[in-house]
Each structure stands twice: as structure tokens, then as C-alpha cells.
Enzyme design. Structure first.
Site, short mmCIF file in Angstrom:
data_model
loop_
_atom_site.label_atom_id
_atom_site.label_comp_id
_atom_site.label_asym_id
_atom_site.label_seq_id
_atom_site.Cartn_x
_atom_site.Cartn_y
_atom_site.Cartn_z
N VAL A 20 13.38 15.22 -31.42
CA VAL A 20 13.88 15.73 -30.14
C VAL A 20 14.84 14.74 -29.50
CG1 VAL A 20 13.21 16.34 -27.77
CG2 VAL A 20 11.84 17.16 -29.72
N GLY A 110 6.56 18.46 -22.83
CA GLY A 110 5.17 18.85 -23.10
C GLY A 110 5.16 19.51 -24.46
N SER A 111 4.27 20.50 -24.64
CA SER A 111 4.22 21.22 -25.90
C SER A 111 3.44 22.51 -25.72
CB SER A 111 3.53 20.38 -26.97
OG SER A 111 3.28 21.17 -28.11
N SER A 112 3.77 23.49 -26.56
CA SER A 112 3.10 24.80 -26.46
C SER A 112 1.61 24.69 -26.78
CB SER A 112 3.75 25.78 -27.45
OG SER A 112 3.60 25.28 -28.78
N CYS A 113 1.18 23.57 -27.38
CA CYS A 113 -0.24 23.47 -27.76
C CYS A 113 -1.13 23.18 -26.55
CB CYS A 113 -0.43 22.39 -28.82
SG CYS A 113 -0.30 20.76 -28.14
N TYR A 140 -4.54 15.73 -27.92
CA TYR A 140 -3.09 15.71 -27.65
C TYR A 140 -2.75 16.64 -26.50
CZ TYR A 140 1.83 16.67 -29.09
OH TYR A 140 3.19 16.84 -29.16
N LYS A 144 -1.08 15.83 -22.81
CA LYS A 144 0.12 16.53 -22.32
C LYS A 144 -0.16 17.18 -20.97
CE LYS A 144 3.09 15.75 -25.52
NZ LYS A 144 4.40 15.18 -25.22
N LEU A 170 9.09 22.99 -33.13
CA LEU A 170 10.49 22.64 -33.32
C LEU A 170 10.76 22.20 -34.76
CD1 LEU A 170 10.80 20.47 -30.09
CD2 LEU A 170 11.61 22.82 -30.37
N HIS A 183 4.76 18.43 -39.42
CA HIS A 183 4.49 19.83 -39.07
C HIS A 183 4.78 20.69 -40.29
CE1 HIS A 183 4.93 18.22 -34.89
NE2 HIS A 183 3.89 19.00 -34.74
N1 LIG Z 1 8.09 18.41 -33.04
C1 LIG Z 1 7.65 19.50 -32.45
O1 LIG Z 1 7.43 20.56 -33.09
C2 LIG Z 1 7.41 19.51 -30.98
C3 LIG Z 1 7.54 18.34 -30.21
N2 LIG Z 1 7.31 18.42 -28.85
C4 LIG Z 1 7.38 17.21 -28.02
O2 LIG Z 1 8.66 16.60 -28.10
C5 LIG Z 1 8.53 15.19 -27.94
C6 LIG Z 1 9.20 14.48 -29.11
O3 LIG Z 1 8.62 14.97 -30.30
P1 LIG Z 1 9.34 14.69 -31.71
O4 LIG Z 1 10.75 14.30 -31.47
O5 LIG Z 1 9.03 15.84 -32.59
O6 LIG Z 1 8.54 13.41 -32.23
P2 LIG Z 1 9.04 12.25 -33.20
O7 LIG Z 1 7.80 11.67 -33.78
O8 LIG Z 1 10.12 12.75 -34.09
O9 LIG Z 1 9.70 11.20 -32.18
C7 LIG Z 1 8.89 10.52 -31.27
C8 LIG Z 1 9.66 9.32 -30.79
O10 LIG Z 1 8.85 8.59 -29.87
C9 LIG Z 1 8.95 7.21 -30.20
N3 LIG Z 1 7.73 6.53 -29.81
C10 LIG Z 1 6.45 6.85 -30.14
N4 LIG Z 1 5.59 5.95 -29.60
C11 LIG Z 1 6.36 5.05 -28.92
C12 LIG Z 1 6.09 3.88 -28.16
N5 LIG Z 1 4.83 3.46 -27.99
N6 LIG Z 1 7.11 3.20 -27.60
C13 LIG Z 1 8.38 3.62 -27.77
N7 LIG Z 1 8.72 4.73 -28.48
C14 LIG Z 1 7.71 5.42 -29.04
C15 LIG Z 1 9.16 7.16 -31.69
O11 LIG Z 1 9.76 5.92 -32.03
P3 LIG Z 1 9.87 5.42 -33.56
O12 LIG Z 1 10.78 6.39 -34.22
O13 LIG Z 1 10.43 4.06 -33.46
O14 LIG Z 1 8.45 5.47 -34.09
C16 LIG Z 1 10.07 8.37 -31.91
O15 LIG Z 1 11.41 8.01 -31.74
C17 LIG Z 1 7.04 14.90 -27.85
O16 LIG Z 1 6.67 14.76 -26.48
C18 LIG Z 1 6.40 16.15 -28.44
O17 LIG Z 1 5.13 16.40 -27.88
C19 LIG Z 1 6.96 19.58 -28.23
C20 LIG Z 1 6.82 20.74 -28.96
C21 LIG Z 1 7.02 20.78 -30.37
C1 LIG Z 2 4.04 21.52 -32.47
C2 LIG Z 2 2.66 21.83 -31.91
O1 LIG Z 2 1.84 22.47 -32.85
C3 LIG Z 2 1.00 21.69 -33.69
O2 LIG Z 2 0.04 22.60 -34.15
P1 LIG Z 2 0.41 23.55 -35.36
O3 LIG Z 2 1.58 24.41 -35.03
O4 LIG Z 2 -0.86 24.25 -35.75
O5 LIG Z 2 0.80 22.46 -36.47
P2 LIG Z 2 1.39 22.55 -37.94
O6 LIG Z 2 2.85 22.83 -37.85
O7 LIG Z 2 0.95 21.30 -38.60
O8 LIG Z 2 0.60 23.78 -38.68
C4 LIG Z 2 0.99 25.10 -38.47
C5 LIG Z 2 0.26 25.99 -39.48
O9 LIG Z 2 0.84 25.76 -40.79
C6 LIG Z 2 -0.22 25.61 -41.75
N1 LIG Z 2 0.24 24.82 -42.90
C7 LIG Z 2 0.28 25.30 -44.19
N2 LIG Z 2 0.70 24.32 -45.04
C8 LIG Z 2 0.92 23.22 -44.25
C9 LIG Z 2 1.36 21.89 -44.59
O10 LIG Z 2 1.60 21.53 -45.74
N3 LIG Z 2 1.51 21.04 -43.52
C10 LIG Z 2 1.25 21.40 -42.23
N4 LIG Z 2 1.43 20.51 -41.23
N5 LIG Z 2 0.81 22.65 -41.89
C11 LIG Z 2 0.64 23.54 -42.91
C12 LIG Z 2 -1.31 24.92 -40.92
O11 LIG Z 2 -2.55 25.06 -41.60
C13 LIG Z 2 -1.24 25.71 -39.63
O12 LIG Z 2 -1.90 26.93 -39.77
C14 LIG Z 2 0.23 20.60 -32.98
O13 LIG Z 2 -0.35 19.79 -33.99
C15 LIG Z 2 1.14 19.82 -32.11
O14 LIG Z 2 1.93 18.91 -32.87
C16 LIG Z 2 2.08 20.63 -31.33
O15 LIG Z 2 2.45 20.26 -30.24
#
Ligand SMILES: NC(=O)C1=CN([C@@H]2O[C@H](COP(=O)(O)OP(=O)(O)OC[C@H]3O[C@@H](n4cnc5c(N)ncnc54)[C@H](OP(=O)(O)O)[C@@H]3O)[C@@H](O)[C@H]2O)C=CC1
Ligand SMILES: C[C@H]1O[C@H](OP(=O)(O)OP(=O)(O)OC[C@H]2O[C@@H](n3cnc4c(=O)[nH]c(N)nc43)[C@H](O)[C@@H]2O)[C@@H](O)[C@@H](O)C1=O
Length: 316
Positions: A20, A110-113, A140, A144, A170, A183
Site C-alpha cells: 500500500v 484499517g481493513s475489511s477484517c 489483528y 485495527k 488488496l 495473502h
Molecule cells: N494487503 C492487503 O490485502 C490489505 C492491507 N490493508 C492495510 O494496509 C496497510 C498496509 O498493508 P500492506 O501494504 O499490504 O502491508 P506490507 O506488509 O506490504 O507493508 C507494511 C509496511 O509497514 C512497514 N512496517 C511494519 N512494521 C513496522 C515498524 N515497526 N516500523 C516501521 N515500519 C514498519 C513495513 O516495513 P518493511 O518493509 O521495512 O518491513 C512495510 O513497509 C496495513 O495497515 C494493512 O492492514 C488493508 C486491507 C487489505
Molecule cells: C486482507 C484481510 O484479509 C485476511 O483474511 P483472508 O482474506 O481470509 O486472508 P487470505 O488472503 O490469506 O485467505 C483468503 C482465502 O484464501 C484461501 N487460500 C487458499 N490457498 C491459499 C494460500 O495458498 N495462501 C493463502 N494466504 N490463502 C489461501 C484461504 O484459506 C482463505 O479462505 C486477513 O488475514 C487480513 O490480512 C486482512 O486484513
């Protein structure tokens, strides 16, 4: 709609290296803003004193809080302590540090979870805290939710123009492809690609394939965040999604087709399914004129090409 951001703002993107954060940094830079970044090695955002000092010294016009401990269903299920404590620590440190430094604007990811496991679908923002959470990511989600309440408390007590948003699942460039912590979408891309390369006859996926998920490309998220930073100023979190979902089974078929894998798929039902469905109601955001631009299959194909080419450069 009034503009709550200067035309050329100085914006600290916390978590700039992540899925993100990197997309938000790209978008804000393209919009003409100055993006401030700080590598985690220089600033651990769980350290409230160091974070407060950084924000005091830089005093940005806005903070995008995209730093967090993030992971898929297995990472969340197996490390609830770290998912709770790290995310609470980061939120407490950055939000309190920003307010103490007089930062006028902050957006929390935040997040949809955070919504109840069996919330009515599509999920409206006012369903928050109306039912039990999904056990696989409860820690988690509670962190959030605490972040949302922290934002709302700064709004109520100090009149801070701080906001929170709730994105759906995402994907996009810079995603996490580690199979233990990722994910589902990047995991499917990697599993089918490696099976196609090795000639494996079957790919085994987690759960039943029955759950449904909504997926938004991170560049679409970034365009929504750029809009919200400028114009959104309400207590309630705001959902961000594409308005459509599909089963994990259908997602797997799509990724298998994009990658060109011709083997079979099996399902390991000893692994958790997680919440059955979490399609977001995004009518409030749509009413502001925002729509996503990236279609899922095209988005998956683009992410696959970029990841494949990068990973084959490293280890052909
Ligand atoms: N991915 C998804 O599907 C979704 C994500 N979100 C939210 O979006 C936000 C970002 O997620 P996403 O980009 O996917 O996550 P990533 O893991 O890709 O990125 C997280 C970032 O946070 C940094 N970070 C983690 N801990 C620390 C710390 N203690 N100090 C400084 N930096 C830190 C990491 O740094 P480094 O790279 O150096 O470890 C990394 O750059 C989160 O709040 C997540 O909940 C919401 C919905 C869905
Ligand atoms: C983004 C949001 O949503 C997250 O929850 P989630 O959507 O359930 O996470 P997921 O993407 O890991 O799984 C989605 C589905 O997919 C199936 N599944 C199959 N095969 C694989 C597999 O190989 N890996 C993973 N990860 N899942 C798998 C898995 O069993 C599940 O049914 C939170 O953790 C949290 O991070 C949050 O905020």
C-alpha cells in the site's frame, strides 16, 4: 467538497516500502506532493519517542499510516500476539506523535477484517462492533478497531481532522509472495507459476475454495486515498472496494489460466477458510465520485508478469 490538503503538501507515508505504502507514495508524488519516507531500519514506528521526535522535526502537512504488521490467514492465525501488539504499538506511536507535533491531517489504513464474521453483505460501515469477529484474524482486527477508536477519540477530544478507511483485500506490484505469510492472490500466482515450471501435476490450495473475497488493485486504492485525504472528514471509517467478489475456487481458476498451468487443483481442508464472505458496501465512496479502474483479470496478469520477470532476473 473543501480541500483539506495544500496543493503541494509534505506527506509522511509510513510503510512506504509496502504494497500500500509504495502505491500511495507513487500516487501522491504524481499528484505533485512531497512524500517523506523513513526506512524501518532508521525508524521503528513502535518506538514512540523516536517517532514523536521524527514527526516534531519534520512536521508534515499529513501522515498516511500504511505501516503495520500484515499477513494472510495463516500468519494471522499463528502469530496473534505480534499482530495485536505490533499494530497497537505502531498506531499509538504514530497517531499520538502526529497530534503532539501538530500534524493537521492523518489517514489510518484499517481493513475489511474488522467487521463481524457474519455481517450482512455487502458490509456497511455501521456494522462495526455489531457481532463476533472472525477467529483467524481477531487479534489483528481488534488492533485495527482500536486504531479506529483512537482516531475517533482525537476527533472528539481535540477536533483533529484525522480519518480512517477500511480497504478490502488488496493486490498489486510489491505484494508479499512468501507462501507462509502472504495473502491468497500472490500465493496462487506463485504456486501455479512454480508448478508450471516444475511440471507438478497438482497444485494444493488451502481450505475448501468456497469462501468469497473482493479484490482491489492497490493503484485503485491509492486513487481513493488521494481523494479521501483531500475531502473526507467524518468520524466514521469509510470502505474502499470494487463492489464485486468471487469464490477462492473461481479466483484459482483465473490465476491458473493467466499463468498457463495445465495441471489439477486439490484443496487441503485442514487449512482454515476464514470468514465466508466480506464484500464491502462502497456506496458512500462511490457517492463521492470514485470508481476503480483496474479489472481483476488484467490486474492479475500485470502483477504476474512483473513478479515473474523480477524473480527470474534474480534466479533464472
Ligand atoms: N494487503 C492487503 O490485502 C490489505 C492491507 N490493508 C492495510 O494496509 C496497510 C498496509 O498493508 P500492506 O501494504 O499490504 O502491508 P506490507 O506488509 O506490504 O507493508 C507494511 C509496511 O509497514 C512497514 N512496517 C511494519 N512494521 C513496522 C515498524 N515497526 N516500523 C516501521 N515500519 C514498519 C513495513 O516495513 P518493511 O518493509 O521495512 O518491513 C512495510 O513497509 C496495513 O495497515 C494493512 O492492514 C488493508 C486491507 C487489505
Ligand atoms: C486482507 C484481510 O484479509 C485476511 O483474511 P483472508 O482474506 O481470509 O486472508 P487470505 O488472503 O490469506 O485467505 C483468503 C482465502 O484464501 C484461501 N487460500 C487458499 N490457498 C491459499 C494460500 O495458498 N495462501 C493463502 N494466504 N490463502 C489461501 C484461504 O484459506 C482463505 O479462505 C486477513 O488475514 C487480513 O490480512 C486482512 O486484513
Amino acid at each position: 467538497m473543501t480541500d483539506l490538503l495544500p496543493a503541494r503538501a509534505r506527506i509522511f507515508v509510513a510503510g512506504h516500502r509496502g504494497l500500500v505504502g509504495s502505491a500511495v507514495a507513487r500516487r501522491l508524488t504524481a499528484d505533485g506532493h512531497e512524500v517523506l519516507i523513513r526506512p524501518r531500519t532508521d525508524l521503528d514506528l513502535r518506538d514512540s519517542a523516536a517517532t514523536a521526535a521524527y514527526l516534531r522535526d519534520t512536521r508534515p502537512d499529513a501522515v498516511v499510516l500504511a505501516a503495520a504488521r500484515v499477513g494472510g490467514i495463516m500468519a494471522n492465525s499463528t502469530k496473534p500476539v505480534q499482530f495485536l501488539e505490533d499494530n497497537l504499538a505502531i498506531q499509538l506511536s504514530v497517531i499520538a506523535g502526529a497530534h503532539a507535533a501538530g500534524v493537521p491531517r492523518l489517514l489510518l489504513l484499517g481493513s475489511s477484517c474488522i467487521y463481524p464474521r457474519l455481517a450482512e453483505q455487502p458490509i456497511r460501515e455501521d456494522s462495526l462492533l455489531t457481532g463476533p469477529l472472525e477467529p483467524t484474524n481477531e487479534a489483528y482486527a481488534v488492533a485495527k478497531i482500536a486504531g479506529v477508536v483512537q482516531i475517533q477519540s482525537y476527533r472528539r477530544q481535540y477536533g483533529a481532522a484525522y480519518i480512517s478507511c477500511m480497504p478490502t483485500n488488496l493486490y498489486g506490484p510489491g505484494d508479499n509472495f512468501d507462501l507462509a505469510t502472504s495473502h491468497v492472490l500472490p500465493a496462487l500466482i506463485r504456486r501455479f507459476h512454480e508448478a508450471a515450471r516444475s511440471g507438478a501435476p497438482t497444485v494444493t490450495l488451502w481450505g475448501s475454495g468456497a469462501p468469497r473475497r473482493e479484490f482491489l488493485h492497490v493503484d485503485d486504492l491509492a486513487s481513493a486515498l488521494a481523494l479521501l485525504l483531500r475531502v473526507y472528514d467524518q468520524d466514521e471509517p469509510i470502505n474502499i472496494g470494487c463492489g464485486e467478489d468471487l469464490s477462492i475456487r473461481d479466483l484459482a481458476e483465473t490465476v491458473r489460466d493467466v499463468v498457463g498451468y495445465e495441471g489439477s487443483i486439490s484443496w487441503d481442508t485442514s487449512k482454515p477458510d476464514g470468514t465466508p464472505r466480506k464484500l464491502l458496501d462502497v456506496s458512500r465512496l462511490n457517492d463521492m465520485g470514485w470508481r476503480p479502474a483496474v479489472a481483476l483479470r488484467e490486474g492479475i496478469a500485470s502483477v504476474y508478469r512483473e513478479w515473474r520477470d523480477a524473480s527470474e532476473k534474480v534466479a533464472p
